[in-house]
Design a protein around this motif. Structure first.
Motif, PDB file in Angstrom:
ATOM      1  N   LEU A  78      24.264  15.279  -3.749  1.00 51.25           N
ATOM      2  CA  LEU A  78      22.931  15.287  -4.340  1.00 51.25           C
ATOM      3  C   LEU A  78      22.519  16.720  -4.656  1.00 51.25           C
ATOM      4  CD1 LEU A  78      21.105  12.723  -2.031  1.00 51.25           C
ATOM      5  CD2 LEU A  78      21.921  12.340  -4.361  1.00 51.25           C
ATOM      6  N   ALA A  79      22.098  16.946  -5.894  1.00 57.68           N
ATOM      7  CA  ALA A  79      21.629  18.272  -6.303  1.00 57.68           C
ATOM      8  C   ALA A  79      20.237  18.536  -5.745  1.00 57.68           C
ATOM      9  CB  ALA A  79      21.608  18.380  -7.830  1.00 57.68           C
ATOM     10  N   VAL A  80      19.935  19.806  -5.547  1.00 58.15           N
ATOM     11  CA  VAL A  80      18.637  20.204  -5.018  1.00 58.15           C
ATOM     12  C   VAL A  80      17.650  20.398  -6.164  1.00 58.15           C
ATOM     13  CG1 VAL A  80      17.387  22.026  -3.793  1.00 58.15           C
ATOM     14  CG2 VAL A  80      19.625  21.251  -2.960  1.00 58.15           C
ATOM     15  N   GLN A  81      16.546  19.663  -6.133  1.00 57.76           N
ATOM     16  CA  GLN A  81      15.469  19.816  -7.119  1.00 57.76           C
ATOM     17  C   GLN A  81      14.157  19.405  -6.444  1.00 57.76           C
ATOM     18  OE1 GLN A  81      13.179  20.836  -9.082  1.00 57.76           O
ATOM     19  NE2 GLN A  81      14.696  20.992 -10.720  1.00 57.76           N
ATOM     20  N   PRO A  82      13.472  20.348  -5.816  1.00 53.89           N
ATOM     21  CA  PRO A  82      12.257  20.012  -5.072  1.00 53.89           C
ATOM     22  C   PRO A  82      11.188  19.309  -5.898  1.00 53.89           C
ATOM     23  CG  PRO A  82      12.987  22.218  -4.512  1.00 53.89           C
ATOM     24  CD  PRO A  82      13.830  21.772  -5.676  1.00 53.89           C
ATOM     25  N   VAL A  91      16.878  10.756  20.561  1.00 56.19           N
ATOM     26  CA  VAL A  91      15.775  11.101  19.653  1.00 56.19           C
ATOM     27  C   VAL A  91      16.111  10.650  18.232  1.00 56.19           C
ATOM     28  CG1 VAL A  91      14.385  12.965  18.687  1.00 56.19           C
ATOM     29  CG2 VAL A  91      15.145  13.086  21.074  1.00 56.19           C
ATOM     30  N   PRO A  92      15.259   9.836  17.607  1.00 56.60           N
ATOM     31  CA  PRO A  92      15.507   9.458  16.207  1.00 56.60           C
ATOM     32  C   PRO A  92      15.328  10.677  15.282  1.00 56.60           C
ATOM     33  CG  PRO A  92      13.935   7.962  17.260  1.00 56.60           C
ATOM     34  CD  PRO A  92      14.070   9.152  18.150  1.00 56.60           C
ATOM     35  N   VAL A  93      16.258  10.822  14.364  1.00 55.61           N
ATOM     36  CA  VAL A  93      16.230  11.919  13.392  1.00 55.61           C
ATOM     37  C   VAL A  93      16.450  11.326  12.008  1.00 55.61           C
ATOM     38  CG1 VAL A  93      17.324  14.055  12.608  1.00 55.61           C
ATOM     39  CG2 VAL A  93      17.135  13.585  15.069  1.00 55.61           C
ATOM     40  N   THR A  94      15.636  11.716  11.050  1.00 57.93           N
ATOM     41  CA  THR A  94      15.869  11.331   9.657  1.00 57.93           C
ATOM     42  C   THR A  94      15.877  12.589   8.807  1.00 57.93           C
ATOM     43  OG1 THR A  94      15.229   9.772   7.901  1.00 57.93           O
ATOM     44  CG2 THR A  94      13.440  10.933   9.018  1.00 57.93           C
ATOM     45  N   PRO A  95      16.779  12.678   7.835  1.00 54.01           N
ATOM     46  CA  PRO A  95      16.874  13.901   7.038  1.00 54.01           C
ATOM     47  C   PRO A  95      15.605  14.186   6.245  1.00 54.01           C
ATOM     48  CG  PRO A  95      18.873  12.590   6.820  1.00 54.01           C
ATOM     49  CD  PRO A  95      17.874  11.733   7.526  1.00 54.01           C
ATOM     50  N   ARG A  96      15.295  15.442   6.087  1.00 53.27           N
ATOM     51  CA  ARG A  96      14.190  15.844   5.221  1.00 53.27           C
ATOM     52  C   ARG A  96      14.557  15.512   3.780  1.00 53.27           C
ATOM     53  NH1 ARG A  96      14.420  22.442   5.335  1.00 53.27           N
ATOM     54  NH2 ARG A  96      12.868  22.133   3.705  1.00 53.27           N
ATOM     55  N   VAL A  97      13.561  15.149   2.977  1.00 48.44           N
ATOM     56  CA  VAL A  97      13.813  14.762   1.582  1.00 48.44           C
ATOM     57  C   VAL A  97      12.895  15.551   0.645  1.00 48.44           C
ATOM     58  CG1 VAL A  97      14.777  12.481   2.054  1.00 48.44           C
ATOM     59  CG2 VAL A  97      12.299  12.749   1.869  1.00 48.44           C
ATOM     60  N   ASP A  98      12.615  16.799   1.013  1.00 47.98           N
ATOM     61  CA  ASP A  98      11.766  17.630   0.159  1.00 47.98           C
ATOM     62  C   ASP A  98      12.561  18.492  -0.806  1.00 47.98           C
ATOM     63  OD1 ASP A  98      12.827  19.170   2.204  1.00 47.98           O
ATOM     64  OD2 ASP A  98      11.000  20.345   2.520  1.00 47.98           O
ATOM     65  N   ARG A  99      13.890  18.373  -0.777  1.00 47.14           N
ATOM     66  CA  ARG A  99      14.750  19.104  -1.714  1.00 47.14           C
ATOM     67  C   ARG A  99      15.596  18.157  -2.549  1.00 47.14           C
ATOM     68  NH1 ARG A  99      17.161  23.055   2.847  1.00 47.14           N
ATOM     69  NH2 ARG A  99      17.522  20.957   3.677  1.00 47.14           N
ATOM     70  N   THR A 128       0.830  -1.208   0.000  1.00 48.78           N
ATOM     71  CA  THR A 128       0.000   0.000   0.000  1.00 48.78           C
ATOM     72  C   THR A 128       0.860   1.250   0.000  1.00 48.78           C
ATOM     73  OG1 THR A 128      -1.813  -1.137   1.131  1.00 48.78           O
ATOM     74  CG2 THR A 128      -1.792   1.259   1.251  1.00 48.78           C
ATOM     75  N   ARG A 129       1.911   1.264   0.781  1.00 48.98           N
ATOM     76  CA  ARG A 129       2.800   2.430   0.807  1.00 48.98           C
ATOM     77  C   ARG A 129       3.506   2.618  -0.536  1.00 48.98           C
ATOM     78  NH1 ARG A 129       3.145   4.853   5.608  1.00 48.98           N
ATOM     79  NH2 ARG A 129       2.723   3.672   7.538  1.00 48.98           N
ATOM     80  N   HIS A 130       3.901   1.527  -1.165  1.00 47.38           N
ATOM     81  CA  HIS A 130       4.518   1.636  -2.501  1.00 47.38           C
ATOM     82  C   HIS A 130       3.535   2.245  -3.499  1.00 47.38           C
ATOM     83  CE1 HIS A 130       8.443  -0.306  -2.059  1.00 47.38           C
ATOM     84  NE2 HIS A 130       7.872  -1.219  -1.279  1.00 47.38           N
ATOM     85  N   MET A 131       2.291   1.793  -3.457  1.00 43.76           N
ATOM     86  CA  MET A 131       1.300   2.315  -4.396  1.00 43.76           C
ATOM     87  C   MET A 131       1.004   3.792  -4.121  1.00 43.76           C
ATOM     88  SD  MET A 131       0.680  -0.049  -6.601  1.00 43.76           S
ATOM     89  CE  MET A 131       2.451  -0.401  -6.401  1.00 43.76           C
ATOM     90  N   GLN A 132       1.018   4.187  -2.881  1.00 44.37           N
ATOM     91  CA  GLN A 132       0.805   5.594  -2.544  1.00 44.37           C
ATOM     92  C   GLN A 132       1.920   6.453  -3.107  1.00 44.37           C
ATOM     93  OE1 GLN A 132       0.552   5.276   1.730  1.00 44.37           O
ATOM     94  NE2 GLN A 132      -1.677   4.992   1.716  1.00 44.37           N
ATOM     95  N   ARG A 133       3.175   5.992  -2.976  1.00 44.91           N
ATOM     96  CA  ARG A 133       4.291   6.778  -3.510  1.00 44.91           C
ATOM     97  C   ARG A 133       4.270   6.793  -5.031  1.00 44.91           C
ATOM     98  NH1 ARG A 133      10.284   5.185  -1.873  1.00 44.91           N
ATOM     99  NH2 ARG A 133       9.726   3.369  -3.108  1.00 44.91           N
ATOM    100  N   LEU A 134       3.912   5.670  -5.645  1.00 45.41           N
ATOM    101  CA  LEU A 134       3.837   5.633  -7.103  1.00 45.41           C
ATOM    102  C   LEU A 134       2.781   6.612  -7.608  1.00 45.41           C
ATOM    103  CD1 LEU A 134       4.793   4.317  -9.748  1.00 45.41           C
ATOM    104  CD2 LEU A 134       3.045   2.549  -9.394  1.00 45.41           C
ATOM    105  N   ALA A 135       1.641   6.654  -6.949  1.00 43.60           N
ATOM    106  CA  ALA A 135       0.581   7.587  -7.349  1.00 43.60           C
ATOM    107  C   ALA A 135       1.038   9.032  -7.169  1.00 43.60           C
ATOM    108  CB  ALA A 135      -0.678   7.320  -6.531  1.00 43.60           C
ATOM    109  N   GLN A 136       1.742   9.301  -6.083  1.00 41.47           N
ATOM    110  CA  GLN A 136       2.258  10.652  -5.868  1.00 41.47           C
ATOM    111  C   GLN A 136       3.247  11.034  -6.969  1.00 41.47           C
ATOM    112  OE1 GLN A 136       4.953  11.144  -2.555  1.00 41.47           O
ATOM    113  NE2 GLN A 136       4.430  13.310  -2.305  1.00 41.47           N
ATOM    114  N   GLY A 137       4.125  10.080  -7.325  1.00 41.99           N
ATOM    115  CA  GLY A 137       5.090  10.348  -8.389  1.00 41.99           C
ATOM    116  C   GLY A 137       4.411  10.588  -9.726  1.00 41.99           C
ATOM    117  N   CYS A 138       3.360   9.827 -10.025  1.00 34.18           N
ATOM    118  CA  CYS A 138       2.620  10.025 -11.269  1.00 34.18           C
ATOM    119  C   CYS A 138       2.024  11.427 -11.301  1.00 34.18           C
ATOM    120  CB  CYS A 138       1.526   8.978 -11.416  1.00 34.18           C
ATOM    121  SG  CYS A 138       2.126   7.330 -11.851  1.00 34.18           S
ATOM    122  N   GLY A 139       1.475  11.863 -10.177  1.00 29.33           N
ATOM    123  CA  GLY A 139       0.923  13.206 -10.122  1.00 29.33           C
ATOM    124  C   GLY A 139       1.983  14.260 -10.346  1.00 29.33           C
ATOM    125  N   ARG A 140       3.153  14.054  -9.760  1.00 25.92           N
ATOM    126  CA  ARG A 140       4.248  15.023  -9.891  1.00 25.92           C
ATOM    127  C   ARG A 140       4.741  15.106 -11.327  1.00 25.92           C
ATOM    128  NH1 ARG A 140       8.320  15.956  -5.879  1.00 25.92           N
ATOM    129  NH2 ARG A 140       7.002  14.890  -4.351  1.00 25.92           N
TER     130      ARG A 140
END
Length: 271
Positions: free
Chosen positions: A130-134, A186-194, A40-52
């Motif tokens: 990694l280059a920045v491309q939001p 505290v668990p920290v994971t990098p942001r991936v919006d850029r 389900t999570r894979h399909m959600q990301r695939l749908a988001q990518g299709c929209g993008r």
């Protein structure tokens, strides 16, 4: 088995835009005994990518039927779904009515040493940034040249992965996994919006770690963390043993997340 638009074959048109321009998306999904716990999570990301990318989204039910056909008889498989914009005229302009190419291919699960889960893995600190491309950040688009160049930086079999930073010196991920650091408990994971990929296992872990932070993670802070671990929807939770000369030990958060991975239905030797 490999299916292209539902037919068993292993080739695509030479003018397919996925081949020419990397114009498309992919998902890599672990199947165990015919089930994909993170489907389900894979399909959600695939749908988001299709929209993008403004791609027609495939029917998830059709993909699941093809996935089950491709993985039939395989107790532990890695399924790759590739979706391209299909064949188009020469040039960057997208077809007015695209006919996407859909590739569903199953592969045997690669072996992961028991010691990798128990003792952790060593990482190479990559020079490639990694280059920045939001617009493309987060989704699994087909252009993986940054990862290809980063992976080419080492050939030592004792090094399992590479740590990638962005142009500003923030730690982002491994070449094929997301990154978690535990800082002052505290668990920290990098942001991936850029830049970077929003992994489906990363999303699963964030759902069960309400105290986790998603933020910038400067490399120096990352290397000073109490523990580091990688998350991959194929390999699961891999503690980090070392980044270059900086040594770590598997910690309690990684061990808890390994137990959660097993609880989802994925096999893993007891760490």
């Amino acid at each position: 088995m490999m299916l292209v638009n539902g037919r068993q074959q292993d080739d695509v048109a030479a003018l397919d835009r996925g081949l020419l321009y990397g114009d498309g998306l992919f998902e890599t999904i672990r199947f165990v005994d015919g089930a994909a716990p993170l489907w389900t999570r894979h399909m959600q990301r695939l749908a988001q990518g299709c929209g993008r990318l403004r791609l027609p989204a495939p029917d998830a039910a059709l993909l699941l039927r093809e996935a089950r056909a491709a993985t039939q008889g395989m107790a532990d498989a890695v399924l790759r779904i590739t979706l391209t914009r299909g064949v188009g005229a020469r040039g960057y302009a997208t077809p007015a009515a695209p006919q996407p190419t859909r590739i569903v291919a199953a592969f045997a699960m690669p072996e992961v040493a028991v010691a990798a889960y128990r003792d952790g893995v060593r990482l190479h600190l990559c020079e490639t940034r990694l280059a920045v491309q939001p617009l493309l950040a987060g989704i699994k688009h087909l252009n993986r040249l940054e990862q290809v160049l980063a992976r080419a930086e080492w050939n030592d079999p004792a090094i399992a992965e590479g740590l990638l930073c962005d142009l500003h010196g923030n730690a982002i991920s491994a070449t094929a996994a997301n990154l978690f650091a535990v800082i002052d408990g505290v668990p920290v994971t990098p942001r991936v919006d850029r830049c970077g990929v929003a992994g489906v296992l990363r999303a699963e872990l964030l759902a069960v770690l309400p105290q986790a932070q998603v933020r910038d993670l400067p490399l120096a802070e990352c290397l000073a963390a109490g523990e580091l671990f990688l998350s991959s929807s194929v390999r699961g939770i891999l503690p980090v043993q070392a980044v270059g000369d900086r040594v770590f030990a598997p910690g309690p958060v990684a061990r808890t997340m390994q137990a959660h991975w097993r609880g989802l239905g994925f096999p893993m030797e007891q760490a």
